[in-house]
Design an enzyme around this catalytic site. Structure first.
Site, PDB file in Angstrom:
ATOM      1  N   HIS A   1     138.161  96.645  53.067  1.00 25.12           N
ATOM      2  CA  HIS A   1     137.463  95.769  51.872  1.00 25.12           C
ATOM      3  C   HIS A   1     138.733  95.504  50.911  1.00 25.12           C
ATOM      4  CE1 HIS A   1     133.438  96.768  52.497  1.00 25.12           C
ATOM      5  NE2 HIS A   1     132.850  95.844  52.154  1.00 25.12           N
TER       6      HIS A   1
ATOM      7  N   LYS B   1     124.614 103.169  51.069  1.00 19.75           N
ATOM      8  CA  LYS B   1     123.589 104.381  49.720  1.00 19.75           C
ATOM      9  C   LYS B   1     123.268 103.843  48.069  1.00 19.75           C
ATOM     10  CE  LYS B   1     126.547 108.799  49.783  1.00 19.75           C
ATOM     11  NZ  LYS B   1     126.045 108.801  48.296  1.00 19.75           N
TER      12      LYS B   1
END
Lengths: 283, 196
Positions: B38, B103
């Site tokens: 990222h 998650k």
């Protein structure tokens, strides 16, 4: 008392084996507790998650796939009998060699970054392990192995309370920690709590309780009662499996205590995910 | 529990139909990216350089798998904590990403970003990397190979199970679920994050 010699290579072999077994086989007590939770869980979505967790354990053991891709920091607690001499190498080197071998042979993820505040270079073999050694009576070596995942370890918390604040401070602190952690530590959780000692003693106790069997209770009645109270309080929070909401937030809560300074009430929380992977061996 | 079968890339109509708590399955191509990937993608955007992957309509999976055994497609491959990717999420959605799988919960600003960009955040069950492995049929590194487990991989998945947490209307399953099943008298903490 004669000194018993244990070859460093035996330590290495044992650690390598524990690393592979711990990451592939969910302990029976943990799987049993998850299975039991299925019958008490109120949320249908949470039951679906529990089913996926149980199916995962089955696939991991039959196909030799790690239970979780985060095969952790290698945490090793050693109880070293004082009548033992480790021959042919240094104990910590033998343990790290075992980690190196276990993580390579088991196709486990290497997740350890050196130079933590700058380069963060992967050490490529998951060493060094986090090694705690305690000298105990006898001529045996007991090894505790825990591949500790980042998601749950990162939710660890420590605080020192006023000495008179007592049990309420502990229950509030543990509940707040679990509430704020949400899904990050992968509930349903196993929660370790260390009370007393000093800052590092409290956290070490919290971590070490995670080697206990699910459902076991502290031999001291007062501490055992606190464990029951904490488990009930945490499961009333409604966090649930993976934090989707539900009645199963923790499988168990373990507490260890140590005498502390007159000015202090240290409380440490160390959280374990539902993939509560531990393995032990005695040499 | 019945599931909604999704095929990637995701269309606006499909995203419209999803709500918090829906059990879904993904089939088609999804891309993996974690912290390091990222960071690099966002640096490329800042410099105005071309991205190694066209992200429009795509689904990003936050995962760093274990190494595959010889002959295997991939190793254990479950989701990582999504909150760590919060600082990068809005720019990724602005590049056209329509779905994200991780998650745990997301911060308030990121939840709003999913609504603003008409996208969804889903969770796969953390700690089920062996089960999720069975739904990954093909894996190839398509960028940043030097990042190892954190490289960007193109995965072909079939029936990959997940649960919708943040929909395109600002809903949040974790907040709703906690309220629904809470029997504790304790007030829900204002800050829902320990970071990390």
């Amino acid at each position: 008392m004669p000194v018993r010699e244990i070859d460093a290579a035996t330590i290495t072999d044992t650690i390598a084996r524990l690393a592979v077994e711990a990451t592939h086989y969910l302990p029976e007590d943990v799987e049993g507790a998850i299975r039991a939770a299925k019958t008490t869980e109120r949320s249908p979505l949470a039951v679906q998650i529990i089913d996926e967790i149980l199916e995962n354990a089955e696939i991991a053991r039959t196909r030799m796939l790690p239970l979780c891709q985060d095969t952790g920091s290698a945490v090793v607690h050693v109880e070293l009998g004082q009548d033992v001499h480790i021959a042919g190498g240094f104990l910590a080197d033998a343990i790290n060699e075992g980690i190196r071998r276990g993580y390579a042979e088991g196709f486990l993820r290497k997740s350890i970054a050196d130079r933590p505040f700058s380069a963060r270079t992967n050490t490529q073999d998951n060493t060094p392990g986090i090694i705690h050694t305690e000298i105990v009576p006898g001529d045996k070596v007991h090894l505790y192995f825990m591949p500790k995942g980042g998601g749950c370890e990162n939710m660890s918390r420590y605080q020192n309370f006023l000495p008179g604040m007592g049990k309420k401070a502990i229950v509030d602190f543990v509940c707040e920690t679990v509430d704020m952690s949400g899904g990050n530590p992968c509930p349903p959780l196993v929660i370790g709590v260390g009370v007393g000692g000093t800052a590092e003693k409290a956290m070490t106790m919290a971590k070490h309780t995670l080697f206990r069997q699910i459902g076991s209770r502290h031999p001291d009645e007062e501490v055992a009662a606190l464990e029951d109270e904490l488990l009930e309080a945490v499961n009333a929070l409604g966090v649930g499996p993976q934090a989707v909401g539900g009645s199963t937030t923790a499988l168990d809560v373990f507490v260890e205590t140590h005498p502390t300074h007159i000015t202090a009430l240290p409380v440490a929380v160390n959280i374990q995910c539902h993939s509560a992977r531990t393995k032990q061996a005695t040499i | 529990m019945s599931s909604i079968a999704l095929t990637t890339p995701l269309t606006d109509e499909v995203i419209d139909g999803l709500k918090p708590g829906d059990h879904v399955t993904f089939s088609g191509v999804i891309y993996t990216a974690r912290d390091a990937a990222h960071k690099r993608l966002i640096e490329l955007v800042k410099r105005g350089d071309e991205l190694p992957v066209d992200l429009r309509g795509q689904v990003i999976y936050y995962v760093g798998p274990t190494p595959p055994r010889p002959g295997a497609v991939i190793g254990s491959a479950g989701p990582t904590t999504a909150m760590r990717l919060d600082p990068y999420t809005e720019p990724m959605l602005e590049l056209g990403v329509k779905g994200v799988i991780g998650k745990g919960g997301r911060g308030p600003a990121v939840r709003a970003a999913f609504a603003k960009n008409h996208a969804v955040y889903c969770i796969a069950v953390g700690g089920t990397g062996a089960l999720l492995n069975r739904h990954i049929k093909k894996a190839e590194v398509v960028a940043f190979e030097d990042l190892g487990t954190e490289a960007i991989r193109r995965l072909e998945v079939e029936g990959f199970p997940a649960i919708v947490v943040n929909d395109c209307r600002g809903g949040d399953l974790l907040e709703e679920g906690k309220r629904q099943y809470r029997t504790s008298e304790r007030p829900i903490p204002a800050v829902q994050s320990l970071g990390g």
